[in-house]
Structures are given as C-alpha cells and as structure tokens.
Design a protein around this motif. Structure first.
Motif, PDB file in Angstrom:
ATOM      1  N   TYR A  63       0.827  -1.208   0.000  1.00 56.04           N
ATOM      2  CA  TYR A  63       0.000   0.000   0.000  1.00 56.04           C
ATOM      3  C   TYR A  63       0.859   1.256   0.000  1.00 56.04           C
ATOM      4  O   TYR A  63       1.996   1.253   0.462  1.00 56.04           O
ATOM      5  CB  TYR A  63      -0.886   0.024   1.248  1.00 56.04           C
ATOM      6  CG  TYR A  63      -1.870  -1.107   1.334  1.00 56.04           C
ATOM      7  CD1 TYR A  63      -1.556  -2.286   2.004  1.00 56.04           C
ATOM      8  CD2 TYR A  63      -3.125  -1.004   0.729  1.00 56.04           C
ATOM      9  CE1 TYR A  63      -2.453  -3.333   2.077  1.00 56.04           C
ATOM     10  CE2 TYR A  63      -4.027  -2.050   0.801  1.00 56.04           C
ATOM     11  CZ  TYR A  63      -3.685  -3.210   1.481  1.00 56.04           C
ATOM     12  OH  TYR A  63      -4.591  -4.240   1.540  1.00 56.04           O
ATOM     13  N   SER A  98      -3.496   4.075  -2.216  1.00 62.61           N
ATOM     14  CA  SER A  98      -3.684   3.013  -3.204  1.00 62.61           C
ATOM     15  C   SER A  98      -3.111   1.710  -2.670  1.00 62.61           C
ATOM     16  O   SER A  98      -2.242   1.718  -1.807  1.00 62.61           O
ATOM     17  CB  SER A  98      -2.972   3.347  -4.518  1.00 62.61           C
ATOM     18  OG  SER A  98      -3.505   4.491  -5.129  1.00 62.61           O
ATOM     19  N   TYR A 157      -2.417  -5.727  -4.750  1.00 62.53           N
ATOM     20  CA  TYR A 157      -2.500  -7.011  -4.080  1.00 62.53           C
ATOM     21  C   TYR A 157      -1.484  -7.988  -4.627  1.00 62.53           C
ATOM     22  O   TYR A 157      -0.880  -7.775  -5.675  1.00 62.53           O
ATOM     23  CB  TYR A 157      -3.917  -7.549  -4.185  1.00 62.53           C
ATOM     24  CG  TYR A 157      -4.941  -6.629  -3.571  1.00 62.53           C
ATOM     25  CD1 TYR A 157      -6.014  -6.141  -4.311  1.00 62.53           C
ATOM     26  CD2 TYR A 157      -4.826  -6.211  -2.256  1.00 62.53           C
ATOM     27  CE1 TYR A 157      -6.939  -5.278  -3.749  1.00 62.53           C
ATOM     28  CE2 TYR A 157      -5.743  -5.351  -1.678  1.00 62.53           C
ATOM     29  CZ  TYR A 157      -6.799  -4.887  -2.431  1.00 62.53           C
ATOM     30  OH  TYR A 157      -7.707  -4.035  -1.873  1.00 62.53           O
ATOM     31  N   SER A 183      -3.595  -7.193  -8.832  1.00 63.14           N
ATOM     32  CA  SER A 183      -4.723  -6.284  -8.979  1.00 63.14           C
ATOM     33  C   SER A 183      -4.507  -5.062  -8.085  1.00 63.14           C
ATOM     34  O   SER A 183      -3.788  -5.130  -7.090  1.00 63.14           O
ATOM     35  CB  SER A 183      -6.038  -6.989  -8.634  1.00 63.14           C
ATOM     36  OG  SER A 183      -6.029  -7.430  -7.287  1.00 63.14           O
ATOM     37  N   THR A 205      -6.166  -1.256  -6.350  1.00 69.15           N
ATOM     38  CA  THR A 205      -7.357  -0.593  -5.857  1.00 69.15           C
ATOM     39  C   THR A 205      -7.037   0.828  -5.435  1.00 69.15           C
ATOM     40  O   THR A 205      -5.979   1.100  -4.868  1.00 69.15           O
ATOM     41  CB  THR A 205      -7.963  -1.368  -4.668  1.00 69.15           C
ATOM     42  OG1 THR A 205      -9.175  -0.740  -4.260  1.00 69.15           O
ATOM     43  CG2 THR A 205      -7.010  -1.400  -3.478  1.00 69.15           C
ATOM     44  N   ASP A 206      -7.919   1.741  -5.775  1.00 64.66           N
ATOM     45  CA  ASP A 206      -7.824   3.116  -5.307  1.00 64.66           C
ATOM     46  C   ASP A 206      -8.544   3.195  -3.967  1.00 64.66           C
ATOM     47  O   ASP A 206      -9.683   2.777  -3.840  1.00 64.66           O
ATOM     48  CB  ASP A 206      -8.473   4.080  -6.299  1.00 64.66           C
ATOM     49  CG  ASP A 206      -7.735   4.143  -7.611  1.00 64.66           C
ATOM     50  OD1 ASP A 206      -8.400   4.241  -8.667  1.00 64.66           O
ATOM     51  OD2 ASP A 206      -6.493   4.099  -7.590  1.00 64.66           O
ATOM     52  N   LEU A 207      -7.883   3.780  -3.006  1.00 66.40           N
ATOM     53  CA  LEU A 207      -8.448   3.828  -1.666  1.00 66.40           C
ATOM     54  C   LEU A 207      -8.812   5.251  -1.239  1.00 66.40           C
ATOM     55  O   LEU A 207      -9.317   5.454  -0.139  1.00 66.40           O
ATOM     56  CB  LEU A 207      -7.453   3.223  -0.670  1.00 66.40           C
ATOM     57  CG  LEU A 207      -7.136   1.748  -0.928  1.00 66.40           C
ATOM     58  CD1 LEU A 207      -5.959   1.291  -0.089  1.00 66.40           C
ATOM     59  CD2 LEU A 207      -8.352   0.883  -0.656  1.00 66.40           C
ATOM     60  N   LYS A 227      -8.402   9.357  -7.511  1.00 70.12           N
ATOM     61  CA  LYS A 227      -8.846   8.469  -8.594  1.00 70.12           C
ATOM     62  C   LYS A 227      -8.711   9.159  -9.925  1.00 70.12           C
ATOM     63  O   LYS A 227      -9.095  10.315 -10.096  1.00 70.12           O
ATOM     64  CB  LYS A 227     -10.289   8.030  -8.348  1.00 70.12           C
ATOM     65  CG  LYS A 227     -10.430   7.030  -7.218  1.00 70.12           C
ATOM     66  CD  LYS A 227     -11.871   6.580  -7.033  1.00 70.12           C
ATOM     67  CE  LYS A 227     -11.972   5.554  -5.911  1.00 70.12           C
ATOM     68  NZ  LYS A 227     -13.361   5.088  -5.699  1.00 70.12           N
TER      69      LYS A 227
END
Length: 122
Positions: free
Chosen positions: A35, A49, A52, A56, A58-60, A65
């Motif tokens: 992260y 962000s 994984y 993959s 992910t925007d957190l 974004k």
C-alpha cells in the motif's frame, strides 16, 4: 530483515507529475499486498492506493482516482506510485507499507518505510 525505502518525492507545480518508488527487501514482493498511504500536515494518515499479491490494484482515496496509479516491478522488488495532475492538497508525506489493511492506517502494524515528502506548490 524486511525493509522499505521510499524515494522520488520533491517539489512539483500544480498540474505536474511525480513518480514515487518503494524499494522492498527482505521478502518476496509478489507474495504480499502493498500500500501507499500519506499524511498531510496537521492531518491523520490515510490510505491512497493498494496493489494485491495477485497484481490487482485498488484506489483507496476518492480524491486521487484517475490521477494516481500504483504499480509494481517484481523483478526489481519495487512498488511505484505514479502521480499526475498534482494538486496543492496532495502535499503530504507519502509512505509505502507492507501491512494488513485496516480502516484507518496503523503504523504499528506491519512494516512501513520512512516516507518521502511531496510538496505541490507554484
């Protein structure tokens, strides 16, 4: 010994770009979720962000974004945060973390780097 070392921060103008790097050592990067988090002056730590173990992403953080992208190079054991269209409100210290996801980032859990400062100003 697990270690994370961030670099790439600095001064950028609004609308500019920076790429942060996080050099990881002491573990196999592709096996772990990683992260980016940040802490602005006078504010709490917030996730930005995540990427994984399966690659993959992910925007957190809604405010980044479409502007920030997380990526990794497993051969170089490095995680990146590509930041475009920077805004003054992106000014913060950015941290790389090998840590379990929690609702609120907790630097007492997992391993964190020392951070790199990003300042966005004209």
């Amino acid at each position: 010994q697990v270690q994370l070392v961030e670099s790439g921060g600095g001064l950028a103008q609004p609308g500019g770009s920076l790429r942060l790097s996080c050099a990881a050592s002491g573990f196999t990067l592709r096996n772990y979720d990683m992260y980016w988090a940040r802490q602005a002056p006078g504010k709490g730590l917030e996730w930005v962000s995540g990427i994984y173990s399966d690659g993959s992403v992910t925007d957190l953080l809604d405010s980044v974004k479409g502007r920030f992208t997380i990526a990794r190079d497993t051969a170089k054991s490095t995680v990146y945060l590509n930041m475009n269209n920077l805004k003054p409100e992106d000014t913060a210290r950015y941290y790389c973390a090998k840590a379990p996801y929690t609702i609120v980032p907790n630097m007492k859990r997992g391993v964190w780097g020392q951070g790199t400062q990003v300042t966005v100003s004209s």
